[in-house]
Design a protein around this motif. Sequence first.
Motif: not given
Length: 512
Positions: A233-250
């Motif tokens: 379960t990956n919260c790859f974004v931090v709304p609004p319209m930003k990537f969640a840096t560490e989650s993207c690496e996960v």
Amino acid sequence: MNAQSPRRSGGRSARRAARAAPLAQDIRPIRAGMEGGQYKPLTDSDMMRIHETALDALEQIGLADAPQSGIDILTAAGALLGEDGRLRFPRALVEDMLAKACKTISLASRDGTHDLQLSGNRVHFGTAGAAVHMVDIDTEDYRDSTIQDLHDAARIADQLDNIHFLQRPMVARDIKDNKEMDLNTIYACCSGTTKHVGVSFTEPSFVPDALEMLHMIAGGEDAWRARPFVSNTNCFVVPPMKFATESCEVMEACIQGGMPILLLSAGMAGATAPSTIAGAIVQATAECLAGIVYVNAISPGHPAICGTWPFGLDLRSGAMSVGSGEQALLSAGCAQMHKFYGLPGGAAAGASDSKLPDMQAGWEQMCSNVMAGLSGLNMVYEAAGMHASLLGFCHESLILGDDLIGQALRSVRGIEVDEETLALEQIRDVCLNGPGHYLGTDSTLSRMQKDHVYPTLGDRTSPKEWAELGKPNLLEKAKSRKEQILSQASAARFSPDLDQALRARFKIHLPH
């Protein structure tokens, strides 16, 4: 008369016992993966406008804060990195990646008996969330959730027919080390249920050990990759319209490890997403489309669930609201957008703002669960047990939710119209040749199990019968059912040898 009473009573008892026995799969009135899609709050024109607006947002606004690895992956695929650091996605890139995206996902169960097929309008209900408290129905207090609570939730969900998967519903707040918490979450969930499990990872460096644990549970890396029974379960974004840096690496690490991904965008309408229902759906759709591009740029066709999870706010106070009619519409509208793209998708429904399993909880949970199911949402997350706007989880409410979801699924199944169900010959026989009623007829008895869903704990007795039974209370019955489930050894428990090996390799906090 007295001599005949025992025979009548015995026959009635035998019939009740037969009805209480588990039903064969071929006559069950409801099951995982039933077809929804009857409810469509958005017109075809509405969906096209949302789609075009989402593409405009990706092309003109883009997303910020991607990790360097993500920038490299996405620009190589055709995304454009602006001087402002935002990645923008040309329409053609999105369309190309949608063509490559996985359209049918099989979420494996550990024992092979509860696999979930995600496609079209097939509906599945389960848990989810990151509650930090447990609801105590005896004291009406909230306390910190623990790893034992999580394990118990898994054991309970394993025994509930209408809970089709277990995404981690709470955080183990008694484990302070984040890596130990993530690894123990896998252990607690997988030793409690053989149904598909969803978990999160705090940092990308935790993923290799998590995969090692999963390989051990599966019986080797090849066995794991063939049937990955845990998804990320990956919260790859931090709304609004930003990537969640560490989650993207996960996410990148999990994809390499063969783990299915839930791409989760959880904006709050009026705070981190537009306050309008259509606007919140646009933003969630745009963010998840960016995730689809990201995943398929790494591994074309990798299983990824489009997790549009916009939530509502009570704009009078700014408090989160998950039990509103607006929430139900948000999730149903998102389900339609998943179908628009032909993507397996999930959204949140069935959670409550109420602090206890009371009447407010009942109407909030049923409203959004029914609407999500009727919309054909593939994965209905948060569907049972969640209170206090996602802050509190309740084991008894999870059990009651099984009954509630049963009724929701019966609504999803709808009305079959054919020669048998139209029943003209049955009407003719009863009216012209029979007793003038349908009680006890062969037709009624033959269909009573396949057509009707009977609550496990819900009460349908008369006031007189209810009083004679001691006026049973719904919460008391749920508590008794919880105690009965937890008094027995978990059917999903690991073998002694595997458990010993896991405990030797990892610091496991659950007692033996």
